[in-house]
Design a protein around this motif. Structure first.
Motif, PDB file in Angstrom:
ATOM      1  N   ASP A   3       0.833  -1.210   0.000  1.00  0.00           N
ATOM      2  CA  ASP A   3       0.000   0.000   0.000  1.00  0.00           C
ATOM      3  C   ASP A   3       0.862   1.251   0.000  1.00  0.00           C
ATOM      4  OD1 ASP A   3      -2.249  -1.538  -0.015  1.00  0.00           O
ATOM      5  OD2 ASP A   3      -2.625  -1.388   2.147  1.00  0.00           O
ATOM      6  N   ASN A   4       1.987   1.206   0.707  1.00  0.00           N
ATOM      7  CA  ASN A   4       2.871   2.361   0.769  1.00  0.00           C
ATOM      8  C   ASN A   4       3.430   2.693  -0.619  1.00  0.00           C
ATOM      9  OD1 ASN A   4       4.486   4.376   2.218  1.00  0.00           O
ATOM     10  ND2 ASN A   4       6.234   3.066   1.706  1.00  0.00           N
ATOM     11  N   ASN A   5       3.814   1.637  -1.368  1.00  0.00           N
ATOM     12  CA  ASN A   5       4.342   1.865  -2.713  1.00  0.00           C
ATOM     13  C   ASN A   5       3.264   2.384  -3.664  1.00  0.00           C
ATOM     14  OD1 ASN A   5       6.987   1.260  -2.228  1.00  0.00           O
ATOM     15  ND2 ASN A   5       6.900  -0.827  -3.002  1.00  0.00           N
ATOM     16  N   ARG A   6       2.037   1.887  -3.499  1.00  0.00           N
ATOM     17  CA  ARG A   6       0.932   2.375  -4.338  1.00  0.00           C
ATOM     18  C   ARG A   6       0.698   3.860  -4.094  1.00  0.00           C
ATOM     19  NH1 ARG A   6      -1.422  -2.610  -2.778  1.00  0.00           N
ATOM     20  NH2 ARG A   6      -1.548  -4.095  -4.529  1.00  0.00           N
ATOM     21  N   THR A   7       0.712   4.256  -2.819  1.00  0.00           N
ATOM     22  CA  THR A   7       0.515   5.667  -2.478  1.00  0.00           C
ATOM     23  C   THR A   7       1.643   6.523  -3.056  1.00  0.00           C
ATOM     24  OG1 THR A   7      -0.619   5.080  -0.431  1.00  0.00           O
ATOM     25  CG2 THR A   7       0.268   7.304  -0.583  1.00  0.00           C
ATOM     26  N   LYS A   8       2.881   6.038  -2.925  1.00  0.00           N
ATOM     27  CA  LYS A   8       4.027   6.786  -3.443  1.00  0.00           C
ATOM     28  C   LYS A   8       3.959   6.870  -4.963  1.00  0.00           C
ATOM     29  CE  LYS A   8       9.069   7.025  -3.241  1.00  0.00           C
ATOM     30  NZ  LYS A   8      10.311   6.365  -2.734  1.00  0.00           N
ATOM     31  N   LEU A   9       3.546   5.764  -5.609  1.00  0.00           N
ATOM     32  CA  LEU A   9       3.446   5.739  -7.068  1.00  0.00           C
ATOM     33  C   LEU A   9       2.443   6.771  -7.570  1.00  0.00           C
ATOM     34  CD1 LEU A   9       4.573   4.041  -9.478  1.00  0.00           C
ATOM     35  CD2 LEU A   9       2.492   2.662  -9.289  1.00  0.00           C
ATOM     36  N   LYS A  10       1.292   6.832  -6.914  1.00  0.00           N
ATOM     37  CA  LYS A  10       0.264   7.792  -7.291  1.00  0.00           C
ATOM     38  C   LYS A  10       0.757   9.221  -7.125  1.00  0.00           C
ATOM     39  CE  LYS A  10      -4.536   9.108  -6.340  1.00  0.00           C
ATOM     40  NZ  LYS A  10      -5.751   8.802  -5.521  1.00  0.00           N
ATOM     41  N   SER A  11       1.461   9.467  -6.013  1.00  0.00           N
ATOM     42  CA  SER A  11       1.987  10.810  -5.754  1.00  0.00           C
ATOM     43  C   SER A  11       3.016  11.213  -6.807  1.00  0.00           C
ATOM     44  CB  SER A  11       2.614  10.864  -4.359  1.00  0.00           C
ATOM     45  OG  SER A  11       3.242  12.113  -4.140  1.00  0.00           O
ATOM     46  N   ALA A  35       8.702   6.808 -10.607  1.00  0.00           N
ATOM     47  CA  ALA A  35       7.510   5.950 -10.620  1.00  0.00           C
ATOM     48  C   ALA A  35       7.809   4.630 -11.327  1.00  0.00           C
ATOM     49  CB  ALA A  35       6.358   6.673 -11.312  1.00  0.00           C
ATOM     50  N   ILE A  36       8.551   4.704 -12.431  1.00  0.00           N
ATOM     51  CA  ILE A  36       8.891   3.495 -13.185  1.00  0.00           C
ATOM     52  C   ILE A  36       9.815   2.590 -12.365  1.00  0.00           C
ATOM     53  CG2 ILE A  36      10.187   2.688 -15.205  1.00  0.00           C
ATOM     54  CD1 ILE A  36       8.987   5.176 -16.673  1.00  0.00           C
ATOM     55  N   GLU A  37      10.661   3.190 -11.545  1.00  0.00           N
ATOM     56  CA  GLU A  37      11.540   2.389 -10.683  1.00  0.00           C
ATOM     57  C   GLU A  37      10.737   1.570  -9.676  1.00  0.00           C
ATOM     58  OE1 GLU A  37      14.135   5.336  -9.084  1.00  0.00           O
ATOM     59  OE2 GLU A  37      15.433   5.406 -10.870  1.00  0.00           O
ATOM     60  N   ILE A  38       9.575   2.070  -9.296  1.00  0.00           N
ATOM     61  CA  ILE A  38       8.692   1.322  -8.395  1.00  0.00           C
ATOM     62  C   ILE A  38       7.916   0.257  -9.156  1.00  0.00           C
ATOM     63  CG2 ILE A  38       6.676   1.501  -6.868  1.00  0.00           C
ATOM     64  CD1 ILE A  38       7.634   4.313  -6.132  1.00  0.00           C
ATOM     65  N   ASP A  39       7.439   0.614 -10.358  1.00  0.00           N
ATOM     66  CA  ASP A  39       6.645  -0.312 -11.176  1.00  0.00           C
ATOM     67  C   ASP A  39       7.127  -0.209 -12.615  1.00  0.00           C
ATOM     68  OD1 ASP A  39       4.826  -1.835 -12.512  1.00  0.00           O
ATOM     69  OD2 ASP A  39       3.054  -0.690 -11.918  1.00  0.00           O
ATOM     70  N   ASP A  40       7.951  -1.169 -13.034  1.00  0.00           N
ATOM     71  CA  ASP A  40       8.530  -1.087 -14.379  1.00  0.00           C
ATOM     72  C   ASP A  40       7.571  -1.553 -15.473  1.00  0.00           C
ATOM     73  OD1 ASP A  40       8.534  -3.793 -13.943  1.00  0.00           O
ATOM     74  OD2 ASP A  40      10.684  -4.086 -14.251  1.00  0.00           O
ATOM     75  N   ALA A  45       3.162   5.823 -17.004  1.00  0.00           N
ATOM     76  CA  ALA A  45       4.371   6.602 -16.697  1.00  0.00           C
ATOM     77  C   ALA A  45       5.318   6.635 -17.890  1.00  0.00           C
ATOM     78  CB  ALA A  45       5.067   6.030 -15.464  1.00  0.00           C
ATOM     79  N   TYR A  46       5.454   5.505 -18.590  1.00  0.00           N
ATOM     80  CA  TYR A  46       6.306   5.500 -19.789  1.00  0.00           C
ATOM     81  C   TYR A  46       5.765   6.475 -20.843  1.00  0.00           C
ATOM     82  CZ  TYR A  46       8.991   1.361 -18.341  1.00  0.00           C
ATOM     83  OH  TYR A  46       9.833   0.493 -17.689  1.00  0.00           O
ATOM     84  N   ALA A  47       4.453   6.450 -21.072  1.00  0.00           N
ATOM     85  CA  ALA A  47       3.868   7.320 -22.099  1.00  0.00           C
ATOM     86  C   ALA A  47       4.033   8.791 -21.738  1.00  0.00           C
ATOM     87  CB  ALA A  47       2.387   6.986 -22.278  1.00  0.00           C
ATOM     88  N   HIS A  48       3.801   9.127 -20.477  1.00  0.00           N
ATOM     89  CA  HIS A  48       3.882  10.534 -20.081  1.00  0.00           C
ATOM     90  C   HIS A  48       5.335  11.001 -19.993  1.00  0.00           C
ATOM     91  CE1 HIS A  48      -0.422  11.529 -19.142  1.00  0.00           C
ATOM     92  NE2 HIS A  48      -0.471  10.245 -19.444  1.00  0.00           N
ATOM     93  N   PHE A  66       7.613   5.568 -25.591  1.00  0.00           N
ATOM     94  CA  PHE A  66       6.311   5.295 -26.213  1.00  0.00           C
ATOM     95  C   PHE A  66       6.208   3.835 -26.674  1.00  0.00           C
ATOM     96  CE2 PHE A  66       5.952  10.019 -26.938  1.00  0.00           C
ATOM     97  CZ  PHE A  66       4.783  10.173 -26.215  1.00  0.00           C
ATOM     98  N   GLU A  67       7.296   3.314 -27.224  1.00  0.00           N
ATOM     99  CA  GLU A  67       7.297   1.905 -27.633  1.00  0.00           C
ATOM    100  C   GLU A  67       7.032   0.991 -26.439  1.00  0.00           C
ATOM    101  OE1 GLU A  67      11.094   1.509 -29.452  1.00  0.00           O
ATOM    102  OE2 GLU A  67      10.390   2.059 -31.451  1.00  0.00           O
ATOM    103  N   LYS A  68       7.662   1.307 -25.313  1.00  0.00           N
ATOM    104  CA  LYS A  68       7.471   0.500 -24.109  1.00  0.00           C
ATOM    105  C   LYS A  68       6.027   0.604 -23.627  1.00  0.00           C
ATOM    106  CE  LYS A  68       8.773  -1.959 -20.518  1.00  0.00           C
ATOM    107  NZ  LYS A  68       9.170  -3.391 -20.643  1.00  0.00           N
ATOM    108  N   ALA A  69       5.478   1.807 -23.608  1.00  0.00           N
ATOM    109  CA  ALA A  69       4.094   1.993 -23.155  1.00  0.00           C
ATOM    110  C   ALA A  69       3.132   1.185 -24.019  1.00  0.00           C
ATOM    111  CB  ALA A  69       3.725   3.472 -23.195  1.00  0.00           C
TER     112      ALA A  69
END
Length: 368
Positions: A3-11, A35-40, A45-48, A66-69
């Motif tokens: 949950d902590n990582n989800r909150t940090k990811l959103k922030s 953000a990508i380091e938390i969830d690759d 995040a890749y697109a933005h 963009f290719e990755k997204a």
């Protein structure tokens, strides 16, 4: 994921997007990267991050993002649309350096690739006014490439003899027709879309440029720009100078001068608006035209020295400045350029370099 990582990811995602929209692209990239380091596998995040890199024309990393997204989410319409628009902006950014037939053809290839991505984006997001507007802008740029080849032979390269201006049929080219359809669709989906109205005006002006009588088309473009101006309630569109330019080309000089003055009032550094004020006053035989022309010349020359100094600053940052000295530059520096040299840390080392022997100054005698 905790949950902590989800909150940090959103922030991190929120902070990155706020900065991207505010033009703080390097900060946005940093937040998206965290953000990508938390969830690759975070396609958003890749697109933005790709969109932020596109704004800086950091081309290859942008495309990689963009290719990755899209590999993570093949039906990601937003990613297709913004990667498509990245092709448009990249072609515009690199066109100025194209001076061979191959490089010129490359710009056509880049914009065509972007249009292909836009087609997929429209399939995935058929109700997106943004996508239609920016595809219209891409087709407008494609049409602009065609126009340049017709009116300026230097751009024709090995494509054969260019057509003479004024020979385009009233139906225009396929690119122009498609651009107009897309921009009108964007305005239909969002009638208050100021940017779409403004870009439609640019297209109408291009089309008018190739007609035997430019004035009706230019005035239609003017009306479209004025509509954009009225819709731009947050005053984010700087369309005054574009209106001044269009009206000057249509030889409606009093209105051109009024638009130019409005542009200068909003942004005193808007030298294009200042220029068209001077042009309009001269054609109107205004008695103050010589004074305004002299003032405008001074401002343009000052701007040129400031730009030249900033270019030298970039050379200095990249280690390409050579043995230049401030003493050798001083005779051609404007006040603004002098301030750059005095306060910009780029020039800290060159400020400390000894003057050439011929520039040494004898000390002033002390009073008394």
């Amino acid at each position: 994921m905790t949950d902590n990582n989800r909150t940090k990811l959103k922030s991190l995602a929120q902070q990155g997007e706020v900065r991207r929209k505010n033009g703080q692209y390097t900060d946005a990239i940093r937040f998206f990267t965290e953000a990508i380091e938390i969830d690759d596998e975070y396609a958003w995040a890749y697109a933005h991050r790709g969109a932020a890199r596109a704004a800086l024309d950091d081309w290859e990393p942008c495309c990689t993002d963009f290719e990755k997204a899209l590999s993570l989410n093949p039906n990601y319409g937003w990613a297709y649309a913004h990667w498509a628009d990245a092709h448009r902006s990249h072609a515009i950014f690199t066109l100025g350096k194209a001076d061979t037939p191959a490089e010129w053809r490359d710009q056509h290839a880049v914009i065509d690739k972007g249009i292909d991505y836009f087609k997929r984006a429209v399939e995935l997001s058929p109700g997106s006014a943004w996508t239609f507007a920016h595809r219209g802008a891409a087709y407008t740029y494609k049409y602009w490439l065609e126009v340049m080849e017709r009116i300026l032979p230097v751009f024709a390269f090995d494509r054969g003899s260019p057509q003479v201006p004024g020979t385009l049929s009233t139906e225009g080219s396929d690119a122009a027709s498609q651009a107009l359809k897309d921009l009108e669709k964007a305005c239909e989906l969002n009638p208050r879309y100021a940017w779409a109205h403004a870009f439609k005006a640019c297209l109408l002006a291009l089309i008018a440029r190739e007609q035997p009588d430019m004035k009706p088309g230019l005035l239609a473009a003017r009306d479209c720009l004025l509509n954009a101006f009225l819709l731009d309630v947050n005053k984010r569109l700087l369309v005054d100078r574009a209106i001044a330019k269009l009206l000057s080309c249509a030889r409606t000089f009093p209105e051109s001068v009024a638009a130019g003055i409005s542009g200068v009032e909003k942004d005193p550094s808007d030298v294009v608006s200042r220029y068209f004020v001077a042009v309009g006053l001269k054609h109107m035989n205004d008695p103050l035209a010589p004074v305004v022309i002299a003032q405008t010349r001074t401002i343009l020359e000052a701007a040129r020295t400031e730009i030249d100094t900033m270019l030298l600053g970039l050379d200095e940052l990249e280690g390409r400045a050579g043995d230049s000295s401030i003493a050798s530059m001083r005779k051609r520096l404007s006040v603004e350029a002098i301030a750059l040299v005095a306060f910009d840390p780029t020039w800290s080392e060159i400020r400390e370099r000894p003057l050439p022997q011929g520039d040494q100054r004898a000390p002033r005698p002390k009073n008394g």
